[in-house]
Every structure is written in C-alpha cells, then in structure tokens.
Motif scaffolding. Sequence first.
Motif, PDB file in Angstrom:
ATOM      1  N   VAL A 259      -7.613  -0.392   6.510  1.00 12.17           N
ATOM      2  CA  VAL A 259      -7.246  -1.586   6.342  1.00 12.17           C
ATOM      3  C   VAL A 259      -7.804  -1.932   4.923  1.00 12.17           C
ATOM      4  O   VAL A 259      -6.974  -2.479   4.361  1.00 12.17           O
ATOM      5  N   GLN A 260      -8.706  -1.511   4.498  1.00 18.26           N
ATOM      6  CA  GLN A 260      -9.177  -1.817   3.179  1.00 18.26           C
ATOM      7  C   GLN A 260      -8.292  -1.187   2.268  1.00 18.26           C
ATOM      8  O   GLN A 260      -7.919  -1.829   1.234  1.00 18.26           O
ATOM      9  N   GLU A 261      -7.931   0.235   2.375  1.00 15.42           N
ATOM     10  CA  GLU A 261      -7.125   0.720   1.451  1.00 15.42           C
ATOM     11  C   GLU A 261      -5.790   0.221   1.236  1.00 15.42           C
ATOM     12  O   GLU A 261      -5.184  -0.039   0.306  1.00 15.42           O
ATOM     13  N   THR A 262      -5.179  -0.356   2.787  1.00 16.76           N
ATOM     14  CA  THR A 262      -3.909  -0.976   2.648  1.00 16.76           C
ATOM     15  C   THR A 262      -3.926  -2.180   2.054  1.00 16.76           C
ATOM     16  O   THR A 262      -2.996  -2.466   1.126  1.00 16.76           O
ATOM     17  N   GLN A 263      -5.029  -2.789   1.972  1.00 14.47           N
ATOM     18  CA  GLN A 263      -5.144  -4.226   1.139  1.00 14.47           C
ATOM     19  C   GLN A 263      -5.228  -4.022  -0.236  1.00 14.47           C
ATOM     20  O   GLN A 263      -4.583  -4.607  -1.107  1.00 14.47           O
ATOM     21  N   ALA A 264      -5.897  -2.913  -0.548  1.00 12.32           N
ATOM     22  CA  ALA A 264      -6.044  -2.583  -2.104  1.00 12.32           C
ATOM     23  C   ALA A 264      -4.817  -2.399  -2.726  1.00 12.32           C
ATOM     24  O   ALA A 264      -4.234  -2.706  -3.809  1.00 12.32           O
ATOM     25  N   ARG A 265      -3.785  -1.312  -1.874  1.00 11.55           N
ATOM     26  CA  ARG A 265      -2.509  -1.186  -2.230  1.00 11.55           C
ATOM     27  C   ARG A 265      -1.675  -2.350  -2.450  1.00 11.55           C
ATOM     28  O   ARG A 265      -0.787  -2.437  -3.248  1.00 11.55           O
ATOM     29  N   MET A 287      13.154  -3.536  -1.106  1.00 12.84           N
ATOM     30  CA  MET A 287      12.483  -2.286  -0.715  1.00 12.84           C
ATOM     31  C   MET A 287      12.894  -1.018  -1.646  1.00 12.84           C
ATOM     32  O   MET A 287      11.924  -0.339  -1.624  1.00 12.84           O
ATOM     33  N   GLU A 288      13.869  -0.872  -1.994  1.00 14.11           N
ATOM     34  CA  GLU A 288      14.308   0.162  -2.933  1.00 14.11           C
ATOM     35  C   GLU A 288      13.538   0.198  -4.013  1.00 14.11           C
ATOM     36  O   GLU A 288      12.657   1.635  -4.386  1.00 14.11           O
ATOM     37  N   LEU A 302       4.531  -3.537   5.865  1.00 15.32           N
ATOM     38  CA  LEU A 302       4.087  -4.703   6.070  1.00 15.32           C
ATOM     39  C   LEU A 302       4.954  -5.740   4.898  1.00 15.32           C
ATOM     40  O   LEU A 302       5.244  -6.694   5.236  1.00 15.32           O
ATOM     41  N   ILE A 303       5.314  -5.096   3.807  1.00 14.70           N
ATOM     42  CA  ILE A 303       6.046  -5.962   2.810  1.00 14.70           C
ATOM     43  C   ILE A 303       7.593  -6.114   3.321  1.00 14.70           C
ATOM     44  O   ILE A 303       8.114  -7.278   3.433  1.00 14.70           O
ATOM     45  N   GLU A 304       8.078  -5.151   3.968  1.00 19.28           N
ATOM     46  CA  GLU A 304       9.237  -5.327   4.741  1.00 19.28           C
ATOM     47  C   GLU A 304       9.435  -6.361   5.723  1.00 19.28           C
ATOM     48  O   GLU A 304      10.138  -7.272   6.056  1.00 19.28           O
ATOM     49  N   GLU A 305       8.218  -6.458   6.589  1.00 19.03           N
ATOM     50  CA  GLU A 305       8.011  -7.396   7.649  1.00 19.03           C
ATOM     51  C   GLU A 305       8.014  -8.928   6.990  1.00 19.03           C
ATOM     52  O   GLU A 305       8.484  -9.632   7.349  1.00 19.03           O
TER      53      GLU A 305
END
Length: 310
Positions: A259-265, A287-288, A302-305
């Motif tokens: 979760v922390q790594e995902t949040q950082a990215r 998205m491309e 997450l971004i696509e959602e």
Amino acid sequence: MPKILCIGDIHLSDRPPSSCTDDYLEDLFVILEHTVDKVRELDVDAVVWSGDVFHYKQPSRTSHGTVQRAIEIIQSYPVPLYIVPGNHDMLHDRFDSIAVSQPLGVLFKTGAILLDGWDTENSLPIYGVPWKQEWSDETVINSLADFSSSEGLVIAHAPLYPKGKELEWENYPVDKWAEAMGDKGYCFYGHVHDSHGIYRQSGVTFCNLGAITRGSLHESELKRKIQISLWDSENGFTEIDVPHKPADQVFRLMEKREVQETQARLNDFLATIDQTSINITSTESVMEHIRTLNLGTEVEKLIEELLSNA
C-alpha cells in the motif's frame, strides 16, 4: 506480603484491526492463557486487569462467544481477578453504562471483581481508579482521597505520561497525580498502549508496560515485547515477559508495504501532472500516457478506476 499480577489493556475484538492478521483474537486469548500460567508459576495472590478489556463499546459488536471465552479465562485463574474499567468498557465515558449495556458488566456477574477504590473483597492493598469523564485536579483528588492517607498499589486507567512524553490532546500530569496519592506508594496504569516502563515521580513509582494487544501498526509496536508486571510492597514492580508471536506474524506487513509503495508511485504520478500536457480525448488516451510512466499495474488500475468514476 501479597503479590499482585498487573495486566495492561486487552481490547478483545471479534474483528481484527485492519493492520492485523485474522488470528488477532485467537492470539489475544493465547496470551491471556499464558497469564494464567504465570499466576501459578509466580504464586501470586491476585490478578488485576487495568481496563479496556473489550475494544468496542457497542454491545452488538462483541459476540457472545468472545464474552464466554473471556469468562473461561477469568474462571481459569486460581486467584481473584480484579478489573479497573477503561474508556472502551463504558459508553460515552459513563460509568453506569457498564452494568446496563456493556460486555464488561457480564464479567462482573460471572466472577470478576470491580476495583473502584479499596479492595473490599479480600482486603488486599490495591486501590482502583477507573476511567473518568473528565480528568481535572478535582476529579483526581476526589478519586484518590481514600488512598492519600494510606499506602499500597493504585491501579488506574488514566492518561498518564512520564515527563517529556506527554501528548497534546490528552494528559494528566504525573506530578499532580503523585501529589494526590500523598507522594508515596505505587501506581500501575492502563490506557497507554506503548510501554513507559517503570519510573519514579515525586515519591511514587509508576509502571506502564503497554497493552497486551498490538492493534496499531506503529514502529514501536514492531519492536515492543509483550510484558506484564508483578508487584509486591517490598520489591515494587518487576517486568514479566509473556510468550507471544513476533510482529511479522501479527501484522500484515507485506500488505502494508505494498500500500505504501502504491501510494508513493501514485504521488509521483500526481507530481507530474502539472508538468505534462496530455491530449484528453478519452480515458484510454490518458491511460496510454500513464502506461509510458511505468508506475506499475496496481497504480494504473487505480488511476483508470478514478478516471472512469469521474
């Protein structure tokens, strides 16, 4: 010379905290079973729980099965068990709610002894101060009035912190507490989950070895040992280790890191938005561009959602 075994916050809960594994409740009962073993091993005269026996104040959120298992632990102790109620044991900080609606009230009807003031059951030198709606000089002095002219062990569920470790949003000064005790005796307190150890203030020896639960994923919880305290009037407090699982078997550490790594990215991506011009003709065109940033599958999903729901 009586010996008392003092145990910190327990926080029994059917549902584990989000940072803990599904074995949270079972692990707590195993630790409590170890305390039963310690009673026999150390030949103590009584056990005291310093409050927050149950986590949820709403009775519907604590199952009958959990209450029954707590009763089994109480009845397993070969000596009396005293409980000083904590803020999680009462609704809206109202002491009278314990008997009316709280799971703790059931324990008092099945063997546990309420400790509020001096012990009147077995005349042990222990004195209870349950959680208060308000922590002021007046309430503390009144709560300790019957103790101040005597000596013994105070068991409290109170917002006490050593000098230099006080919290901004809750704290009753330990020097004022010691003064209300008559600047003498001993005080074991619950409510604070981190261990404060054993320390002295104005003639009073304080002890807080932390909760036996580990529900919050903080750095201190990853390193802290689970301990309880043995007290007698000659030796004071002695730290007692209780067998328990290592932190990596209690917390969902791998999931937390992901979760922390995902949040950082995701934060890295958001930081690039002001610097990038994207031809927004559709969600797919955005998205491309995002896929070219190599943020990882989880962040892309997450971004696509988020874009789809915008």
